[in-house]
Design an enzyme around this catalytic site. Structure first.
Site, PDB file in Angstrom:
ATOM      1  N   CYS A   1      15.407  -5.580  55.413  1.00 38.84           N
ATOM      2  CA  CYS A   1      14.832  -4.347  54.908  1.00 38.84           C
ATOM      3  C   CYS A   1      14.052  -4.664  53.654  1.00 38.84           C
ATOM      4  O   CYS A   1      13.838  -5.826  53.314  1.00 38.84           O
ATOM      5  CB  CYS A   1      15.905  -3.314  54.636  1.00 38.84           C
ATOM      6  SG  CYS A   1      16.783  -3.615  53.110  1.00 38.84           S
TER       7      CYS A   1
ATOM      8  N   ARG B   1      14.507   9.594  51.650  1.00 39.05           N
ATOM      9  CA  ARG B   1      15.723   9.103  52.330  1.00 39.05           C
ATOM     10  C   ARG B   1      16.959   9.326  51.471  1.00 39.05           C
ATOM     11  O   ARG B   1      18.078   9.320  51.991  1.00 39.05           O
ATOM     12  CB  ARG B   1      15.593   7.602  52.620  1.00 39.05           C
ATOM     13  CG  ARG B   1      14.787   7.280  53.866  1.00 39.05           C
ATOM     14  CD  ARG B   1      14.773   5.776  54.134  1.00 39.05           C
ATOM     15  NE  ARG B   1      16.060   5.190  53.786  1.00 39.05           N
ATOM     16  CZ  ARG B   1      16.231   4.129  52.999  1.00 39.05           C
ATOM     17  NH1 ARG B   1      15.200   3.506  52.497  1.00 39.05           N
ATOM     18  NH2 ARG B   1      17.434   3.685  52.740  1.00 39.05           N
TER      19      ARG B   1
ATOM     20  N   ARG C   1      19.371  -8.622  55.013  1.00 40.77           N
ATOM     21  CA  ARG C   1      20.605  -7.842  54.872  1.00 40.77           C
ATOM     22  C   ARG C   1      21.591  -8.337  55.928  1.00 40.77           C
ATOM     23  O   ARG C   1      21.754  -7.725  56.978  1.00 40.77           O
ATOM     24  CB  ARG C   1      20.340  -6.334  55.067  1.00 40.77           C
ATOM     25  CG  ARG C   1      19.399  -5.701  54.049  1.00 40.77           C
ATOM     26  CD  ARG C   1      20.038  -5.422  52.709  1.00 40.77           C
ATOM     27  NE  ARG C   1      21.064  -4.402  52.699  1.00 40.77           N
ATOM     28  CZ  ARG C   1      20.862  -3.118  52.482  1.00 40.77           C
ATOM     29  NH1 ARG C   1      19.656  -2.659  52.311  1.00 40.77           N
ATOM     30  NH2 ARG C   1      21.880  -2.272  52.441  1.00 40.77           N
ATOM     31  N   PRO C   2      22.224  -9.477  55.703  1.00 42.30           N
ATOM     32  CA  PRO C   2      23.116 -10.036  56.713  1.00 42.30           C
ATOM     33  C   PRO C   2      24.332  -9.150  56.954  1.00 42.30           C
ATOM     34  O   PRO C   2      24.704  -8.348  56.084  1.00 42.30           O
ATOM     35  CB  PRO C   2      23.534 -11.376  56.106  1.00 42.30           C
ATOM     36  CG  PRO C   2      23.259 -11.282  54.659  1.00 42.30           C
ATOM     37  CD  PRO C   2      22.168 -10.281  54.478  1.00 42.30           C
ATOM     38  N   ILE C   3      24.933  -9.288  58.138  1.00 37.99           N
ATOM     39  CA  ILE C   3      26.164  -8.554  58.432  1.00 37.99           C
ATOM     40  C   ILE C   3      27.258  -9.525  58.884  1.00 37.99           C
ATOM     41  O   ILE C   3      28.207  -9.152  59.560  1.00 37.99           O
ATOM     42  CB  ILE C   3      25.953  -7.448  59.503  1.00 37.99           C
ATOM     43  CG1 ILE C   3      25.290  -8.022  60.747  1.00 37.99           C
ATOM     44  CG2 ILE C   3      25.145  -6.292  58.942  1.00 37.99           C
ATOM     45  CD1 ILE C   3      25.419  -7.114  61.961  1.00 37.99           C
TER      46      ILE C   3
ATOM     47  N   ASP D   1      21.794  -0.059  42.594  1.00 38.74           N
ATOM     48  CA  ASP D   1      20.946   1.079  42.986  1.00 38.74           C
ATOM     49  C   ASP D   1      20.356   1.809  41.778  1.00 38.74           C
ATOM     50  O   ASP D   1      19.367   2.526  41.909  1.00 38.74           O
ATOM     51  CB  ASP D   1      21.743   2.081  43.835  1.00 38.74           C
ATOM     52  CG  ASP D   1      22.148   1.492  45.180  1.00 38.74           C
ATOM     53  OD1 ASP D   1      21.599   0.446  45.564  1.00 38.74           O
ATOM     54  OD2 ASP D   1      23.010   2.100  45.845  1.00 38.74           O
TER      55      ASP D   1
ATOM     56  N   LYS E   1      24.645  10.369  49.444  1.00 36.02           N
ATOM     57  CA  LYS E   1      24.204   9.835  50.740  1.00 36.02           C
ATOM     58  C   LYS E   1      25.129   8.722  51.213  1.00 36.02           C
ATOM     59  O   LYS E   1      25.564   8.712  52.375  1.00 36.02           O
ATOM     60  CB  LYS E   1      22.780   9.278  50.609  1.00 36.02           C
ATOM     61  CG  LYS E   1      22.358   8.374  51.762  1.00 36.02           C
ATOM     62  CD  LYS E   1      20.961   7.820  51.580  1.00 36.02           C
ATOM     63  CE  LYS E   1      20.849   6.634  50.639  1.00 36.02           C
ATOM     64  NZ  LYS E   1      21.132   5.328  51.262  1.00 36.02           N
ATOM     65  N   ASN E   2      25.447   7.800  50.331  1.00 37.09           N
ATOM     66  CA  ASN E   2      26.211   6.631  50.744  1.00 37.09           C
ATOM     67  C   ASN E   2      27.683   6.935  50.994  1.00 37.09           C
ATOM     68  O   ASN E   2      28.450   6.054  51.405  1.00 37.09           O
ATOM     69  CB  ASN E   2      26.041   5.496  49.743  1.00 37.09           C
ATOM     70  CG  ASN E   2      24.632   4.925  49.783  1.00 37.09           C
ATOM     71  OD1 ASN E   2      23.886   5.192  50.730  1.00 37.09           O
ATOM     72  ND2 ASN E   2      24.263   4.159  48.777  1.00 37.09           N
TER      73      ASN E   2
END
Ligand code: EPZ
Length: 419
Positions: free
Chosen positions: A117, A399, A122-124, A307, A23-24
């Protein structure tokens, strides 16, 4: 969604399965297809809600999309949109990886902030400050990110404060369209970064050093379409191996790149599993009772992946002895511990540390999936537990895990998806 998984635990997993595409990796590769201006055929895309959301975004940006099983064809020749609606943005947190791709293609982008989340904030900030260094002008107002590049995008030297996966991806995507050379120092080294670079290079880009901490992108080369296959999902692989180990089983996972599992394999071995690595496959034979693993510290690749922490923790709740986890990547990644405790696990969380005192067995219970990998952890626990575990909020699990119940059933698990 009112569906749930019902697991009757205690069955040893046994057999051979193929591991789905990552997925990632699929998500950034799909976003990168926007840059090609032609048709890209992308194989081995897992059938997941997050992947469908990415295809949806591309389609809203004007791409032609065709999905046939695990192959997604993206024709970006007529793409004309540079804005992602809030509705699409909220469907998937990882939609931030479209930022670099849209800027690279159109020199502008509009989208909302992804927000926090289940794993905490979850900073960007690193994404945005890096893009600014490249000449992108970013207005942050009313929860929106509005980007333009009035003076073009320039290749620069960027030193990342932490090796963020998403920031590295967004910089690589933007840098492909920049004038000049971009160097990313302290870049993330995850296999998904290498996969994105491989895809872009196949489209005509020139990215050197992906997989190392210094990545160089020679910008400004014209791109074209290509045919590509995304790598196998190392976290899904780790999850099934953990499930096998927790049930005292024996499984072979096929279609994997064993070197991507190097951080996981020593942990399985320390727990007493017999691990055999072949070409494209890994076999795990678990002992009657697992042993504790002294310490698992999550770190950026090639460290132990954050993960894989929840499913491996679930596995060690039934090991003999005390295992210690240190979560170094995310602030809040122990939400699954509540569910595990409810199933009889003995856990103590203090800040970044979780101490797991192994118990002889867990017992089934009704538990919510709190997030994607946390949900997978509950499933691993349920497979090992005595009695029936009912997992709700399984949209989290779906997901990231393709045909979760079917794969586990094929290994002899008693798991049902109930609608
Ligand atoms: C990717 O998220 C993965 N998602 C995550 O997988 C994974 O857990 C994570 O990398 C770490 O391996 C995708 O690839 C779609 P980061 P990403 O930027 O890119 C902080 C799963 O279960 N940070 O490397 O968002 C951040 O808060 C998901 O499949 C900043 O402070 O991860 C975190 O603590 C969950 N500022 C750390 O860095 C920033 O601008 C690492 O995050 C960016 C990140």
């Amino acid at each position: 969604m009112m569906s749930y998984f019902e697991i009757r635990g205690g069955k040893r997993l046994n057999g051979r399965i193929k591991i789905q595409g990552a997925k990632n990796s699929a998500l950034p590769v799909l976003s990168a297809a926007l840059l090609s201006n032609e048709q890209c055929v992308i194989h081995n895309c897992p059938e997941l809600t997050d992947v469908a959301a990415a295809a949806d975004i591309l389609s809203h940006l004007g791409c032609g999309i065709n999905i046939e099983g695990n192959t997604i064809t993206v024709d970006s020749s007529k793409a004309d949109g540079y804005e992602i609606s809030d509705e699409l943005m909220t469907k998937m947190r990882s939609s931030i990886v479209f930022l670099g791709a849209i800027i690279a293609r159109f020199g502008r982008a509009v989208m909302s902030f992804p927000g926090g989340c289940e794993l905490g904030p979850r900073p960007i900030d690193i994404h945005l400050s890096s893009l600014r260094q490249m000449g992108v002008v970013i207005d942050e107002e009313h929860g929106k990110i509005i980007c333009s590049a009035p003076n073009g995008i320039s290749g620069v030297d960027i030193h990342l404060p932490i090796p963020s996966v998403g920031a590295t991806e967004n910089i690589m995507l933007t840098a492909v369209a920049a004038n000049g050379i971009t160097t990313i120092r302290n870049a993330a080294r995850e296999p998904e970064i290498t996969d994105l670079a491989d895809f872009l290079n196949m489209c005509g880009a020139r990215i050197i050093g992906a997989g190392d901490s210094i990545v160089t992108v020679l910008g400004g080369r014209p791109l074209h379409g290509c045919e590509f296959s995304v790598i196998p999902d190392r976290i899904v692989a780790a999850t099934y191996l953990a499930a096998c180990a927790a049930t005292g089983g024996r499984i072979t996972i096929d279609d994997v790149i064993p070197s991507h599992l190097w951080p996981i394999i020593p942990v399985l071995a320390e727990a007493g599993c017999d691990v055999t690595v072949g070409s494209g496959e890994v076999t795990v034979l678990a002992p009657e009772r697992l042993r504790r693993v002294k310490q698992i510290t999550t770190m950026a690749y090639p460290g132990f992946p954050t993960d894989a922490q929840p499913p491996v923790m679930a596995m060690l709740t039934v090991a003999e002895g005390t295992s210690v986890f240190i979560e170094n990547v995310f602030q809040n990644r122990y939400r699954h511990t509540a569910g595990l405790s409810r199933m009889g696990a003995k856990l103590k969380v203090e800040g970044r540390v979780c101490i797991v005192e192994g118990v002889p067995s867990l017992y089934g219970s009704a538990v919510d999936a709190t997030d994607l990998r946390g949900g997978a952890a509950i499933a691993v626990a349920g497979l090992a537990a005595k009695g029936i575990t009912r997992i709700s909020r399984i949209e989290h699990i779906l997901r990231g895990y393709e045909k979760f119940d079917e794969v586990l059933s094929a290994l002899g698990a008693d798991i049902k998806l109930i609608n």
